[in-house]
Design an enzyme around this catalytic site. Structure first.
Site, PDB file in Angstrom:
ATOM      1  CB  ILE A 137       8.900  15.979 -10.014  1.00  8.65           C
ATOM      2  CG1 ILE A 137       8.958  16.069  -8.483  1.00  8.65           C
ATOM      3  CG2 ILE A 137       9.705  17.067 -10.673  1.00  8.65           C
ATOM      4  CD1 ILE A 137      10.355  15.953  -7.927  1.00  8.65           C
ATOM      5  N   GLY A 138       5.838  14.584  -9.401  1.00  6.01           N
ATOM      6  CA  GLY A 138       5.194  13.295  -9.147  1.00  6.01           C
ATOM      7  C   GLY A 138       3.857  13.532  -8.483  1.00  6.01           C
ATOM      8  CB  THR A 141      -2.724   7.448  -3.497  1.00  3.58           C
ATOM      9  OG1 THR A 141      -2.200   6.551  -4.456  1.00  3.58           O
ATOM     10  CG2 THR A 141      -4.194   7.190  -3.285  1.00  3.58           C
ATOM     11  CG  PHE A 142      -2.214   8.892   0.730  1.00  3.82           C
ATOM     12  CD1 PHE A 142      -3.150   9.307   1.669  1.00  3.82           C
ATOM     13  CD2 PHE A 142      -2.367   7.660   0.146  1.00  3.82           C
ATOM     14  CE1 PHE A 142      -4.202   8.487   2.017  1.00  3.82           C
ATOM     15  CE2 PHE A 142      -3.412   6.835   0.493  1.00  3.82           C
ATOM     16  CZ  PHE A 142      -4.330   7.243   1.435  1.00  3.82           C
ATOM     17  CB  THR A 144       1.364  16.953  -5.050  1.00  6.17           C
ATOM     18  OG1 THR A 144      -0.025  16.663  -5.057  1.00  6.17           O
ATOM     19  CG2 THR A 144       1.766  17.479  -6.398  1.00  6.17           C
ATOM     20  CB  VAL A 145       6.691  14.562  -5.340  1.00 11.27           C
ATOM     21  CG1 VAL A 145       8.163  14.833  -5.065  1.00 11.27           C
ATOM     22  CG2 VAL A 145       6.174  13.456  -4.430  1.00 11.27           C
ATOM     23  CG  ASP A 254       3.316   1.349  -2.504  1.00 10.61           C
ATOM     24  OD1 ASP A 254       2.885   0.501  -3.299  1.00 10.61           O
ATOM     25  OD2 ASP A 254       2.961   2.544  -2.522  1.00 10.61           O
TER      26      ASP A 254
HETATM   27  N1  LIG Z   1      13.355  12.245  -3.847  1.00  5.88           N
HETATM   28  C1  LIG Z   1      12.736  12.270  -5.028  1.00  5.88           C
HETATM   29  N2  LIG Z   1      13.382  12.723  -6.113  1.00  5.88           N
HETATM   30  C2  LIG Z   1      12.759  12.769  -7.307  1.00  5.88           C
HETATM   31  N3  LIG Z   1      11.500  12.398  -7.522  1.00  5.88           N
HETATM   32  C3  LIG Z   1      10.800  11.937  -6.474  1.00  5.88           C
HETATM   33  C4  LIG Z   1      11.375  11.837  -5.184  1.00  5.88           C
HETATM   34  N4  LIG Z   1      10.444  11.327  -4.346  1.00  5.88           N
HETATM   35  C5  LIG Z   1       9.355  11.106  -5.086  1.00  5.88           C
HETATM   36  N5  LIG Z   1       9.549  11.468  -6.358  1.00  5.88           N
HETATM   37  C6  LIG Z   1       8.587  11.365  -7.484  1.00  5.88           C
HETATM   38  O1  LIG Z   1       7.270  11.506  -6.991  1.00  5.88           O
HETATM   39  C7  LIG Z   1       6.502  10.317  -7.242  1.00  5.88           C
HETATM   40  C8  LIG Z   1       5.526  10.077  -6.108  1.00  5.88           C
HETATM   41  O2  LIG Z   1       6.238   9.986  -4.884  1.00  5.88           O
HETATM   42  P1  LIG Z   1       5.739   9.074  -3.695  1.00  5.88           P
HETATM   43  O3  LIG Z   1       5.646   7.660  -4.179  1.00  5.88           O
HETATM   44  O4  LIG Z   1       6.596   9.308  -2.508  1.00  5.88           O
HETATM   45  O5  LIG Z   1       4.281   9.664  -3.444  1.00  5.88           O
HETATM   46  P2  LIG Z   1       2.939   8.895  -3.093  1.00  5.88           P
HETATM   47  O6  LIG Z   1       1.870   9.929  -2.929  1.00  5.88           O
HETATM   48  O7  LIG Z   1       3.138   8.014  -1.934  1.00  5.88           O
HETATM   49  O8  LIG Z   1       2.742   8.049  -4.427  1.00  5.88           O
HETATM   50  P3  LIG Z   1       2.001   6.647  -4.649  1.00  5.88           P
HETATM   51  O9  LIG Z   1       0.644   6.783  -4.058  1.00  5.88           O
HETATM   52  O10 LIG Z   1       1.981   6.494  -6.160  1.00  5.88           O
HETATM   53  O11 LIG Z   1       2.839   5.595  -4.006  1.00  5.88           O
HETATM   54  C9  LIG Z   1       7.549   9.220  -7.434  1.00  5.88           C
HETATM   55  O12 LIG Z   1       7.091   8.164  -8.241  1.00  5.88           O
HETATM   56  C10 LIG Z   1       8.680   9.983  -8.097  1.00  5.88           C
HETATM   57  O13 LIG Z   1       8.476  10.087  -9.484  1.00  5.88           O
END
Ligand SMILES: Nc1ncnc2c1ncn2[C@@H]1O[C@H](COP(=O)(O)OP(=O)(O)OP(=O)(O)O)[C@@H](O)[C@H]1O
Length: 667
Positions: A137-138, A141-142, A144-145, A254
Site C-alpha cells: 500500500i505504500g 525510502t526506508f 515498504t508498507v 517529515d
Molecule cells: N497506518 C497506515 N495505514 C494506511 N497506509 C499507511 C499507513 N502507514 C503508512 N501507510 C502508507 O505507506 C506510505 C509510506 O509510509 P511511511 O511514510 O511510513 O514510509 P517511509 O518509508 O518512511 O516513506 P517516506 O520515505 O516516503 O517518508 C504512506 O504514504 C501511506 O500511503
C-alpha cells in the site's frame, strides 16, 4: 547570491504554457528551469489527476469479488481497499495522452506488490503465520508498507476482518533509527491523529511494525477539491496531531501530504512516519544520565536521509535494471555510495573563495548562463558557511568548554591557502537537514543548529499554501540553495536577511527582492486559467504587441504579485474564496523566523478555526431558539459572508477584529 526563481510562465488548463513576456527585461539572474517547476507543473498534475480519476472510476465500475485481496497493485480493486488507497504507478506517457493503462503497467505494479509480499514473508516468516498479506500500500525510502489481515480472522467476512498496515523496514536501516521510530509511536501514538503501533516483529536484520490500517485518499485527488470548511477541517486535524507530537518535544521532521493520511468519507486523519523524528535540544552527550533516554529520539544520522533520498533517485534513473530486484541491490549500493562520498575539503572552498572576483556579488550584474549562476551561488553559499565557521564563535553553537575556547581563538585563514589551526580545532556545526525537499524551513536551509518544533509548523504552512494556491508540490528545488532562493523570491530578501541575523547565520544575496502578496499569489495560481488567458494578455498589450513585465515578480504588470505593486492589476476580489483569517494563518505558519512562527497549539486558537467554531455554535444556539431559517441555509450565508471580497486593508482590519473577538470570548 539569490537567484530569482519565480516562474514566469503560468500554464493554461489545456497544458499550454503562459507565453513569456514579449517585452520587458526580466532579472538577469532569472532561472526558468526547475526552480519554478513546481508552479508550472500544476496543470500537468491536474491533467494527470484527471487521468487517474478516470482510471479510478473505471475500476470502481468493475469491482470483482476478492480482487482487493487477490489482485494487489493498480489492478486490484475491490470492496476492502478503495482504489485511492492503492497508489498507482506514475502515469506513463500513454496515460498522460489519455490512453488507457496498458496491461503491462498493471502487471508491473502487481509484480512489485508480489515481490514486496514475498520479501516480507521470506525475511520475517513469522508474519506469514499471523497474517494474510494482501498487497503493497505504500513504498517509502526506508520501508515498504503492506496491507495485512489476521489469519485467525480469515473465516470472517471481509468487512469484519481487521486491517493492518505492516511497515517492513529495509534491512539496511540502522537499528537505532527503527528503535527511535518505534519509541515515538509507542509513546505518542494511538491518539490525536497520531499513528499507534500494535507490535513490532523482528527476524535477524529485518523488522516490521504492525500498525492499524487507515484507508485514505491521495492528496493529488482532493487538494484542489476541498471547500473552505473541509480545508479548515484538514488543517485543524493536522495541527492537532502536531500539537500532540510537539508536547513531547519531538519534531516529526517529515510533515508532508503523503505522511498525513486523510479519509475523506470518514473524515479521519492520521499522521504517520516517525522515521526522521528528533527530540528538541537533546542534552550534550556524556554530560548526564539522561543521555540514554533521549538519544533514542535523537537521530544522529538524520542528515543522511535526504542525501540518501537524492542518491536513490539518481540511482533509480541510472540503473533501471535493479528495479527487478525489489530494490535490495539499489539500497545496498546506496549505502556504498554514501559511505564513499568524500566531504569537500575546506581548502577547496577557500580556493574557490580566492577565485571569486568579488565576494559581495557586485560583479554579477552581467548575464550568466543559468548553470554557471547556480554553481556560483552554491560556491558562494559554501563560502559563506566556511566564513561563518571561520569568523569565530558567533556562528558556532557548540556548547562544550574546549569548543568554546577554540571558538574564541583568532582565525588566520584569510588569504591563506589552508585552514588555520584554530579553525581546525573548532567543532563542526551540526544542523540537521533531515526532511523532504520542498518542506524544509528557512532555519534548516540556513543550517541553524538549534532547530525546534517550528520546523513542522513551516511544513504544515507549505501544505496549506499548496491547498490554497492549488499548486502541489509548491516548492521543488534541486538543492537547498535554490530552495532558499525560492523562499527569498516569495518572502523578499529582507525577511531572510533579518532571520539569518537573528539566527547568527550569514547569508549573502546579490540582489534585492521585494515580497510577494500571498493572497494574490494564491488566487492567481488557483485561477490560473483565467489570469493566464491569452485574451486577457491581448487586452493589455500595447499597439505594438508588447506588454510590460514587473521587474520584481516577473509577471505581466496586470498580474503583478508584489506586496506593494505599482501597477493597476486585474481585480481578484471576484475570485476570493477564503476568509481573511486564512491568509493571516498562512502568513503565521510561514513566518520566516522560527522564533516568531506560530506554534501548533497557538494556530489552533487562530480565528481561522475559532471564528468558524463560534459561528457554528451561534447557529446551533439560534436553532434551538428560533425556528425560522433552517440552519443549513444560515451556515451557507455565513460562508458566503466570509468569502465577500475585501481589500488588503479590510482584510487586515478583519483579522484584527477576529483576534480581538476571540480574546474577548476567552474572557
Ligand atoms: N497506518 C497506515 N495505514 C494506511 N497506509 C499507511 C499507513 N502507514 C503508512 N501507510 C502508507 O505507506 C506510505 C509510506 O509510509 P511511511 O511514510 O511510513 O514510509 P517511509 O518509508 O518512511 O516513506 P517516506 O520515505 O516516503 O517518508 C504512506 O504514504 C501511506 O500511503
Amino acid at each position: 547570491m539569490a537567484e530569482r526563481v519565480l516562474c514566469q510562465e503560468m500554464a493554461t488548463p489545456g497544458g499550454n504554457h503562459y507565453r513569456r513576456p514579449k517585452s520587458g527585461t526580466g532579472s538577469p539572474n532569472m532561472v526558468y528551469a526547475n526552480g519554478g517547476g513546481s508552479w508550472r507543473a500544476a496543470p500537468r498534475q491536474q491533467q494527470r489527476q484527471q487521468q487517474q480519476l478516470q482510471h479510478h472510476h473505471h475500476h470502481h465500475q468493475k469491482p470483482t469479488p476478492h480482487q482487493s485481496y487477490n489482485s494487489p497493485g493498480a489492478g486490484g480493486k475491490g470492496g476492502l481497499v478503495r482504489q485511492e488507497e492503492q497508489p498507482l504507478p506514475d502515469p506513463t506517457g500513454a496515460e498522460l495522452l489519455g490512453l488507457p493503462a496498458t496491461p503491462r503497467t498493471i502487471k508491473q505494479a502487481r509484480n512489485k506488490s508480489e515481490e514486496a509480499i514475498n520479501d516480507l514473508l521470506v525475511r520475517i516468516p513469522y508474519i506469514g503465520q499471523l497474517f494474510d498479506v494482501h498487497s503493497r500500500i505504500g513504498n517509502g525510502t526506508f520501508s515498504t508498507v503492506l496491507l495485512g489481515t489476521l489469519r485467525r480472522e480469515s473465516h470472517l467476512p471481509d468487512s469484519l476482518r481487521r486491517k493492518f498496515a505492516i511497515k517492513h523496514h529495509i534491512p539496511t536501516s540502522h537499528p537505532d533509527r527503527i528503535m527511535k521510530e518505534l519509541q515515538c509511536m509507542t509513546k505518542m501514538g494511538g491518539t490525536e491523529n497520531v499513528v499507534g503501533i500494535h507490535c513490532c516483529l523482528r527476524c535477524d536484520a529485518s523488522a516490521a511494525f504492525v500498525m492499524p490500517y487507515m484507508a485514505h485518499d491521495r492528496f493529488h485527488d482532493f487538494y484542489t477539491r476541498m471547500d473552505v470548511s473541509e480545508i479548515r477541517l484538514y488543517m485543524r486535524n493536522l495541527l492537532v496531531a502536531l500539537r500532540h507530537v510537539h508536547k513531547f518535544d519531538v519534531i516529526h521532521r517529515d510533515v508532508k501530504p503523503s505522511n498525513f493520511l486523510y479519509n475523506r468519507r470518514r473524515r479521519e486523519f492520521l499522521l504517520v512516519d516517525f522515521g526522521l523524528a528528533q527530540h528538541v535540544n537533546p542534552p550534550v552527550m556524556g554530560s548526564s544520565g539522561t543521555v540514554a533516554s533521549s538519544a533514542a529520539y535523537n537521530n544522529n544520522n538524520n542528515s543522511k536521509r535526504p542525501r540518501e533520498r537524492e542518491t536513490t533517485e539518481a540511482l533509480q534513473q541510472s540503473a533501471p535494471a535493479d528495479a527487478g530486484l525489489g530494490g535490495a541491490v539499489k539500497r545496498m549500493r546506496l549505502h556504498e555510495e554514501s559511505s564513499k562520498m568524500p566531504l569537500k575539503p575546506v581548502n577547496d572552498i577557500a580556493q574557490s573563495e580566492l577565485q571569486q572576483p568579488a565576494v559581495d556579488g557586485s560583479n554579477l550584474g552581467q548575464q550568466q548562463p543559468v548553470q554557471q549562476q547556480q554553481q556560483h551561488q552554491q560556491a558562494q553559499a559554501q563560502m559563506d558557511q566556511a566564513a561563518s565557521t571561520a569568523s569565530g564563535s558567533k556562528y558556532n553553537t557548540n556548547r562544550n568548554a574546549s569548543g568554546a575556547a577554540a571558538n574564541s581563538a583568532k582565525c588566520f585563514c584569510f588569504a591563506n591557502p589552508s585552514v588555520c589551526l584554530n579553525c581546525l580545532m573548532k567543532k563542526e556545526v551540526h544542523a540537521s537537514r533531515a526532511g523532504t525537499p520542498g518542506y524544509r524551513p528557512p532555519e534548516v536551509l540556513l543550517k541553524y543548529p538549534d532547530q525546534t518544533t517550528a520546523v513542522d509548523v513551516w511544513a504544515a504552512g507549505v501544505i496549506f499554501l499548496s491547498i490554497m494556491s492549488s499548486v502541489y508540490p509548491f516548492f521543488k528545488a534541486p538543492n537547498d540553495f535554490i530552495a532558499l532562493a525560492e523562499i527569498v523570491t516569495i518572502f523578499g530578501d529582507q525577511a531572510i536577511r533579518k532571520t539569518a541575523l537573528a539566527l547568527e547565520r550569514m547569508i549573502t544575496l546579490s540582489q534585492r527582492s521585494r515580497p510577494l502578496n500571498l493572497r494574490k499569489l494564491c488566487l492567481r495560481f488557483r485561477h490560473r486559467s483565467v489570469f493566464a488567458d491569452a485574451k486577457l494578455l491581448k487586452s493589455h498589450e500595447s499597439v505594438d504587441g508588447k506588454c510590460e513585465v514587473c521587474r520584481n515578480c516577473d509577471q505581466y504588470f496586470f498580474n503583478c504579485l508584489c506586496e506593494d505593486s505599482e501597477y493597476l492589476t486585474e481585480p481578484l476580489d471576484a475570485y476570493e474564496c477564503f476568509p481573511a483569517s486564512a491568509y493571516d494563518l498562512l502568513h503565521r505558519l510561514l513566518e520566516i523566523n522560527p522564533h516568531k512562527r506560530i506554534t501548533a497549539d497557538e494556530a489552533l486558537q487562530h480565528p481561522f478555526f475559532t471564528a468558524a467554531e463560534e459561528a457554528e455554535q451561534a447557529a446551533t444556539d439560534q436553532d434551538q431558539v428560533a425556528n425560522g431559517t433552517p440552519r443549513k441555509v444560515r451556515r451557507q450565508r455565513y460562508h458566503n459572508h466570509k468569502t465577500v471580497p475585501a481589500t488588503p486593508e479590510q482584510l487586515k482590519q478583519q483579522v484584527a477584529l477576529d483576534l480581538q473577538q476571540s480574546a474577548i470570548n476567552k474572557l
